[in-house]
Every structure is written in C-alpha cells, then in structure tokens.
Write a protein that holds these residues in place. Structure first.
Motif, PDB file in Angstrom:
ATOM      1  N   ILE A 102       0.835  -1.206   0.000  1.00  0.00           N
ATOM      2  CA  ILE A 102       0.000   0.000   0.000  1.00  0.00           C
ATOM      3  C   ILE A 102       0.869   1.255   0.000  1.00  0.00           C
ATOM      4  O   ILE A 102       0.617   2.197  -0.762  1.00  0.00           O
ATOM      5  CB  ILE A 102      -0.957  -0.015   1.215  1.00  0.00           C
ATOM      6  CG1 ILE A 102      -2.021  -1.096   1.029  1.00  0.00           C
ATOM      7  CG2 ILE A 102      -1.584   1.357   1.435  1.00  0.00           C
ATOM      8  CD1 ILE A 102      -2.800  -1.419   2.288  1.00  0.00           C
ATOM      9  N   VAL A 131      -4.154   7.239   2.535  1.00  0.00           N
ATOM     10  CA  VAL A 131      -5.027   6.186   2.013  1.00  0.00           C
ATOM     11  C   VAL A 131      -6.293   6.230   2.842  1.00  0.00           C
ATOM     12  O   VAL A 131      -6.241   6.199   4.073  1.00  0.00           O
ATOM     13  CB  VAL A 131      -4.358   4.796   2.128  1.00  0.00           C
ATOM     14  CG1 VAL A 131      -5.291   3.701   1.646  1.00  0.00           C
ATOM     15  CG2 VAL A 131      -3.046   4.770   1.362  1.00  0.00           C
ATOM     16  N   ILE A 176      -9.274   0.732   2.037  1.00  0.00           N
ATOM     17  CA  ILE A 176      -8.580  -0.456   1.546  1.00  0.00           C
ATOM     18  C   ILE A 176      -9.607  -1.584   1.502  1.00  0.00           C
ATOM     19  O   ILE A 176     -10.300  -1.834   2.487  1.00  0.00           O
ATOM     20  CB  ILE A 176      -7.432  -0.851   2.491  1.00  0.00           C
ATOM     21  CG1 ILE A 176      -6.433   0.299   2.611  1.00  0.00           C
ATOM     22  CG2 ILE A 176      -6.775  -2.150   2.039  1.00  0.00           C
ATOM     23  CD1 ILE A 176      -5.554   0.221   3.831  1.00  0.00           C
ATOM     24  N   ALA A 214      -1.692   4.761   5.869  1.00  0.00           N
ATOM     25  CA  ALA A 214      -3.027   4.160   5.954  1.00  0.00           C
ATOM     26  C   ALA A 214      -3.620   4.260   7.361  1.00  0.00           C
ATOM     27  O   ALA A 214      -4.593   3.589   7.681  1.00  0.00           O
ATOM     28  CB  ALA A 214      -2.967   2.707   5.522  1.00  0.00           C
ATOM     29  N   LEU A 239      -5.640  -7.901  -2.634  1.00  0.00           N
ATOM     30  CA  LEU A 239      -5.886  -6.478  -2.448  1.00  0.00           C
ATOM     31  C   LEU A 239      -6.723  -6.056  -3.643  1.00  0.00           C
ATOM     32  O   LEU A 239      -6.247  -6.044  -4.771  1.00  0.00           O
ATOM     33  CB  LEU A 239      -4.567  -5.698  -2.401  1.00  0.00           C
ATOM     34  CG  LEU A 239      -4.680  -4.181  -2.358  1.00  0.00           C
ATOM     35  CD1 LEU A 239      -5.462  -3.706  -1.146  1.00  0.00           C
ATOM     36  CD2 LEU A 239      -3.294  -3.550  -2.382  1.00  0.00           C
ATOM     37  N   LEU A 288      -7.809   0.381  -3.564  1.00  0.00           N
ATOM     38  CA  LEU A 288      -7.328   1.410  -2.641  1.00  0.00           C
ATOM     39  C   LEU A 288      -7.963   2.728  -3.046  1.00  0.00           C
ATOM     40  O   LEU A 288      -8.085   3.015  -4.236  1.00  0.00           O
ATOM     41  CB  LEU A 288      -5.812   1.599  -2.750  1.00  0.00           C
ATOM     42  CG  LEU A 288      -4.896   0.517  -2.260  1.00  0.00           C
ATOM     43  CD1 LEU A 288      -3.453   0.902  -2.564  1.00  0.00           C
ATOM     44  CD2 LEU A 288      -5.064   0.300  -0.780  1.00  0.00           C
TER      45      LEU A 288
END
Length: 120
Positions: A14, A26, A29, A57, A107, A110
C-alpha cells in the motif's frame, strides 16, 4: 499468528502504491479473503489496526470481502459457489472437481487522497 506478517506485507504494498501515485493518505482499503485462504478475518483486522498506526493508511477504512468457495466440476461441467467447505459438486455430487475461487487473499482496491495540484 501469520496475519501479522500478511498485514506487514500488505502495508508495504500500500505504501509503495501510494508513493508511486503521490498520495498524501489512504482512505479506504478493500481486500478479498477466500474461505480457504487460511486467513482469519478477525485476526487480520486486529493486526491491521495494530500495524497501521503511523503509516499512510493510519486513518483508512479496512473492508474485508469474504469470498465463498467456488468449484468447477470435471464431470458435469458446471461451476458453482458453495457454502460448505467440501469438494462435492453441488449439481451432480461428483468429487471430480477443482477449486476456481475461495483460496486466495487479494488487495482489490485502494482509495488514495492526493493533492489537487498534484494529480496522479
């Protein structure tokens, strides 16, 4: 608990992605967790909340989507999702099946916050 090492790798990925896109933070997520991935969602969330402190994040919403087991039958040719964690075809009862989904952690997305004067 291997969820800690998973989260450390996830946060590294990330942070690399955010840096590549000149993000200042961020905000969201989204990960997909297969029921056969070996990842315990509640432990992953706990590990994420522990390790996100002091990272880009830190204030991100962490969304986990649980992916059911999905099989393709080699006998009847059908593909379907299953609630049960077994390899029996839900259509014909055959054991001649292969897993097509539900064993990975991915993932998925984002959401990054970038400066208006520095679009990525």
């Amino acid at each position: 608990m291997h969820e800690f090492s998973i989260v450390q790798s996830l946060l590294t990925m990330i942070e690399d992605y955010a840096r590549e896109h000149n993000a200042k933070a961020v905000s969201r997520i989204v990960v997909s967790i297969g029921v056969l991935s070996g990842v315990e969602p509640h432990l992953l969330e706990m590990a994420f909340n522990t390790f996100k402190e002091g990272t880009i994040a830190e204030k991100a919403e962490f969304v986990m989507e649980i992916e059911n087991l999905k099989l393709r039958c080699r006998d009847c040719g059908k593909e379907g999702k299953k609630e049960e964690l077994n390899m029996v075809c839900p259509f014909c009862g055959s054991l001649n099946t292969e897993i097509t989904a539900g064993q990975d952690m991915l993932l998925k997305s984002l959401e990054l916050e970038v400066d208006d004067d520095n679009p990525s």
